[in-house]
Write a protein that holds these residues in place. Structure first.
Motif, PDB file in Angstrom:
ATOM      1  N   SER A 199      31.616  99.109  49.537  1.00 47.27           N
ATOM      2  CA  SER A 199      32.641  98.567  48.632  1.00 47.27           C
ATOM      3  C   SER A 199      32.762  97.053  48.668  1.00 47.27           C
ATOM      4  O   SER A 199      33.470  96.478  47.829  1.00 47.27           O
ATOM      5  CB  SER A 199      34.003  99.201  48.937  1.00 47.27           C
ATOM      6  OG  SER A 199      34.055 100.507  48.425  1.00 47.27           O
ATOM      7  N   LYS A 215      32.208  95.354  45.299  1.00 43.71           N
ATOM      8  CA  LYS A 215      33.193  95.222  44.215  1.00 43.71           C
ATOM      9  C   LYS A 215      33.533  93.769  43.918  1.00 43.71           C
ATOM     10  O   LYS A 215      33.715  93.378  42.761  1.00 43.71           O
ATOM     11  CB  LYS A 215      34.453  96.015  44.561  1.00 43.71           C
ATOM     12  CG  LYS A 215      34.265  97.525  44.579  1.00 43.71           C
ATOM     13  CD  LYS A 215      35.548  98.242  44.981  1.00 43.71           C
ATOM     14  CE  LYS A 215      35.436  99.754  44.828  1.00 43.71           C
ATOM     15  NZ  LYS A 215      34.445 100.364  45.737  1.00 43.71           N
ATOM     16  N   MET A 234      41.385  98.989  38.842  1.00 44.26           N
ATOM     17  CA  MET A 234      41.521 100.394  39.248  1.00 44.26           C
ATOM     18  C   MET A 234      42.750 101.063  38.633  1.00 44.26           C
ATOM     19  O   MET A 234      43.363 101.937  39.237  1.00 44.26           O
ATOM     20  CB  MET A 234      41.606 100.520  40.783  1.00 44.26           C
ATOM     21  CG  MET A 234      40.515  99.809  41.532  1.00 44.26           C
ATOM     22  SD  MET A 234      38.986 100.737  41.533  1.00 44.26           S
ATOM     23  CE  MET A 234      37.960  99.678  42.551  1.00 44.26           C
ATOM     24  N   ARG A 235      43.100 100.670  37.424  1.00 37.83           N
ATOM     25  CA  ARG A 235      44.265 101.254  36.749  1.00 37.83           C
ATOM     26  C   ARG A 235      43.881 101.951  35.440  1.00 37.83           C
ATOM     27  O   ARG A 235      44.740 102.179  34.586  1.00 37.83           O
ATOM     28  CB  ARG A 235      45.299 100.167  36.445  1.00 37.83           C
ATOM     29  CG  ARG A 235      45.875  99.464  37.664  1.00 37.83           C
ATOM     30  CD  ARG A 235      46.825  98.359  37.259  1.00 37.83           C
ATOM     31  NE  ARG A 235      46.119  97.293  36.561  1.00 37.83           N
ATOM     32  CZ  ARG A 235      46.613  96.594  35.533  1.00 37.83           C
ATOM     33  NH1 ARG A 235      47.822  96.861  35.052  1.00 37.83           N
ATOM     34  NH2 ARG A 235      45.899  95.641  34.963  1.00 37.83           N
ATOM     35  N   ASN A 256      40.750 108.614  37.868  1.00 34.95           N
ATOM     36  CA  ASN A 256      41.325 108.574  39.210  1.00 34.95           C
ATOM     37  C   ASN A 256      40.506 109.266  40.293  1.00 34.95           C
ATOM     38  O   ASN A 256      40.983 109.444  41.408  1.00 34.95           O
ATOM     39  CB  ASN A 256      42.732 109.185  39.192  1.00 34.95           C
ATOM     40  CG  ASN A 256      43.711 108.348  38.389  1.00 34.95           C
ATOM     41  OD1 ASN A 256      43.456 107.172  38.110  1.00 34.95           O
ATOM     42  ND2 ASN A 256      44.821 108.946  37.993  1.00 34.95           N
ATOM     43  N   SER A 267      44.370 103.986  41.391  1.00 36.55           N
ATOM     44  CA  SER A 267      43.570 104.943  42.146  1.00 36.55           C
ATOM     45  C   SER A 267      42.209 104.324  42.446  1.00 36.55           C
ATOM     46  O   SER A 267      41.474 103.939  41.530  1.00 36.55           O
ATOM     47  CB  SER A 267      43.396 106.245  41.363  1.00 36.55           C
ATOM     48  OG  SER A 267      42.869 107.263  42.179  1.00 36.55           O
ATOM     49  N   TYR A 268      41.883 104.216  43.720  1.00 33.70           N
ATOM     50  CA  TYR A 268      40.697 103.504  44.186  1.00 33.70           C
ATOM     51  C   TYR A 268      39.486 104.421  44.104  1.00 33.70           C
ATOM     52  O   TYR A 268      39.393 105.414  44.818  1.00 33.70           O
ATOM     53  CB  TYR A 268      40.940 103.063  45.625  1.00 33.70           C
ATOM     54  CG  TYR A 268      39.889 102.170  46.232  1.00 33.70           C
ATOM     55  CD1 TYR A 268      39.910 100.794  46.012  1.00 33.70           C
ATOM     56  CD2 TYR A 268      38.905 102.694  47.056  1.00 33.70           C
ATOM     57  CE1 TYR A 268      38.969  99.964  46.594  1.00 33.70           C
ATOM     58  CE2 TYR A 268      37.964 101.867  47.648  1.00 33.70           C
ATOM     59  CZ  TYR A 268      37.999 100.506  47.417  1.00 33.70           C
ATOM     60  OH  TYR A 268      37.056  99.697  48.007  1.00 33.70           O
ATOM     61  N   HIS A 311      35.932 103.343  37.475  1.00 34.21           N
ATOM     62  CA  HIS A 311      36.481 102.233  36.687  1.00 34.21           C
ATOM     63  C   HIS A 311      35.421 101.162  36.430  1.00 34.21           C
ATOM     64  O   HIS A 311      35.191 100.743  35.292  1.00 34.21           O
ATOM     65  CB  HIS A 311      37.653 101.568  37.426  1.00 34.21           C
ATOM     66  CG  HIS A 311      38.643 102.489  38.036  1.00 34.21           C
ATOM     67  ND1 HIS A 311      39.759 102.944  37.362  1.00 34.21           N
ATOM     68  CD2 HIS A 311      38.719 103.036  39.278  1.00 34.21           C
ATOM     69  CE1 HIS A 311      40.478 103.724  38.165  1.00 34.21           C
ATOM     70  NE2 HIS A 311      39.860 103.786  39.332  1.00 34.21           N
ATOM     71  N   ALA A 333      30.303  99.831  42.071  1.00 37.09           N
ATOM     72  CA  ALA A 333      31.361  99.708  43.071  1.00 37.09           C
ATOM     73  C   ALA A 333      30.854  99.777  44.500  1.00 37.09           C
ATOM     74  O   ALA A 333      31.620  99.518  45.429  1.00 37.09           O
ATOM     75  CB  ALA A 333      32.414 100.799  42.855  1.00 37.09           C
ATOM     76  N   THR A 348      49.021  96.037  40.811  1.00 34.26           N
ATOM     77  CA  THR A 348      49.332  97.453  41.017  1.00 34.26           C
ATOM     78  C   THR A 348      50.696  97.703  41.635  1.00 34.26           C
ATOM     79  O   THR A 348      50.999  98.841  42.010  1.00 34.26           O
ATOM     80  CB  THR A 348      48.247  98.084  41.910  1.00 34.26           C
ATOM     81  OG1 THR A 348      48.189  97.365  43.157  1.00 34.26           O
ATOM     82  CG2 THR A 348      46.889  98.021  41.233  1.00 34.26           C
ATOM     83  N   TYR A 408      46.217  95.836  44.648  1.00 30.54           N
ATOM     84  CA  TYR A 408      44.877  95.521  44.171  1.00 30.54           C
ATOM     85  C   TYR A 408      44.934  94.468  43.087  1.00 30.54           C
ATOM     86  O   TYR A 408      45.865  94.443  42.269  1.00 30.54           O
ATOM     87  CB  TYR A 408      44.183  96.772  43.640  1.00 30.54           C
ATOM     88  CG  TYR A 408      42.673  96.712  43.786  1.00 30.54           C
ATOM     89  CD1 TYR A 408      42.079  96.813  45.041  1.00 30.54           C
ATOM     90  CD2 TYR A 408      41.854  96.534  42.683  1.00 30.54           C
ATOM     91  CE1 TYR A 408      40.703  96.744  45.191  1.00 30.54           C
ATOM     92  CE2 TYR A 408      40.474  96.467  42.817  1.00 30.54           C
ATOM     93  CZ  TYR A 408      39.909  96.570  44.079  1.00 30.54           C
ATOM     94  OH  TYR A 408      38.544  96.497  44.220  1.00 30.54           O
TER      95      TYR A 408
END
Length: 397
Positions: A120, A123, A171-172, A176, A214-215, A219, A265, A299, A319
């Motif tokens: 990660s 990202k 991440m919105r 999810n 939600s990670y 996304h 990601a 977030t 985030y």
């Protein structure tokens, strides 16, 4: 400083280091086109081998810009001691500021020049590329997928039409699924970036765009597909154009799942010295022109269907765009609050323990470069939190 002049310094550095000091990485220097290069300068009292700046083990300069006195290795003794005492067996710690590397410490068997899987930690690389494309006018954070992706729904009653690039980058978006539900993002044989994004689209959203944090991996896969169309080039070409080439990151690229379907990601590799160049650029003003927006929490107050838990150290963090905001509005009893609306520390922990962070309040960056196969994120975040106050003490002896 020009590249030719930097190379001249390098050629002379090995012979003259004992007398005049060695060469070391310094700042991101923008040119007229808005790109830039990492340049070199002579720093008295440091040492370097003849193989170039990537072999530098430590450079010490005073953190405060107003002071010319030098930090010494002894100033970082407590920091290095914490690294040596940590449960991570093999790693390199790099500490730097907007002008370059301040300190390097390697523990065990880890090569800071070697390309290493980031998980990660990828990202933040993609986020930097995306914002650079926005700065260049190729896209806007308010853009919708259907502006670029012909397969995206145009049904007025479908809330996928309200999704924006900003939702996807923070991440919105409403996709999810957690990190273990990778699906097409980790399949480089059957999918391209575009067909993977279409598959994610066809699965539908779990919550309305903007309604939850939600990670997970879906996304950014969709965001990358949008930018690939916006830039009218392959993702890897855009990644080089807007990130790695301007910063001279020669060992940073996406290696998973495939060239046709990069795992946005979590599929990149980088070396410690390469990744440090990006963190250094974040502390300047030219590479990302609106760092407040880039690093600001998006977030706060949202439901969290999946976020790495308290055991990973960031169960309460918010985030931003491609990074966590290290903050806690309601900390445990006895712990100080770190208000999320004004927090100045951002980071991007990876499952293998790779963890870069920037502290914009105090003007430094840190990088834990490692590859830990078991609970790497937990171990790295724990060490990072331990190191942060020790680094501040070292920078202000």
């Amino acid at each position: 400083m020009s590249k030719s002049r930097a190379r001249g310094f390098l050629a002379a550095g090995a012979a003259a280091s004992a007398a005049v000091g060695a060469l070391a990485l310094t700042g991101y220097s923008p040119n007229a086109e808005g790109s830039g290069e990492i340049v070199l300068r002579v720093v008295p009292g440091t040492t370097q081998s003849a193989s170039g700046p990537d072999s530098v083990q430590a450079r010490h300069v005073k953190a405060q810009a107003t002071s010319a006195s030098a930090l010494t290795a002894a100033d970082f003794a407590t920091v290095d001691g914490a690294v040596d005492a940590s449960v991570i067996p093999n790693m390199t710690l790099i500490i730097g500021d907007a002008d370059g590397i301040l300190h390097v410490h390697t523990k065990g068997n880890f090569d800071p020049n070697a390309a290493t899987d980031l998980a990660s930690g990828s990202k933040w690389l993609f986020a930097a590329m995306a914002i650079r494309m926005v700065q260049a006018g190729k896209a806007n954070l308010g853009d919708h997928p259907q502006q670029y992706l012909t397969f995206w729904t145009t049904n007025p009653s479908d809330n996928r039409r309200t999704m924006t690039l900003d939702h996807l980058m923070s991440m919105r978006s409403g996709f999810n699924a957690g990190p273990l539900a990778g699906g097409c993002v980790s399949n480089g044989l059957l999918y391209t970036l575009q067909s993977c994004a279409q598959t994610i689209h066809n699965q539908g959203v779990d919550t309305a765009p903007g309604a939850a944090f939600s990670y997970g991996p879906h996304h950014m896969q969709v965001a990358a597909a949008m930018l690939e169309k916006a830039g009218n080039k392959s993702f890897n070409s855009l990644f080089a154009e807007y990130l790695t080439t301007p910063l001279g990151m020669t060992k940073t690229k996406y290696t998973k799942a495939s060239a046709a379907n990069p795992w946005i990601a979590g599929g990149a590799q980088s070396s410690a010295y390469d990744y440090a160049k990006m963190l250094q650029a974040f502390l300047g003003t030219s590479f990302i022109t609106d760092m407040d927006d880039f690093t600001g929490a998006r977030t706060i107050g949202l439901p969290r269907p999946y976020v790495p838990g308290d055991g990973d150290g960031h169960g309460t963090w918010q985030y931003a765009i491609g990074s966590f905001v290290e903050c806690d509005d309601t900390p445990p009893a006895g712990q100080p609050a770190r208000p999320c609306a004004t927090a100045k520390i951002n980071s991007s922990p990876g499952a293998n323990g790779w963890l870069g962070w920037i502290d914009r309040e105090h003007g430094y960056y840190g990088l834990i470069a490692t590859r830990v196969l078991l609970s790497g994120s937990t171990k790295a975040v724990t060490l990072e939190q331990q190191l942060q106050p020790l680094i501040l003490d070292a920078l202000n002896p």
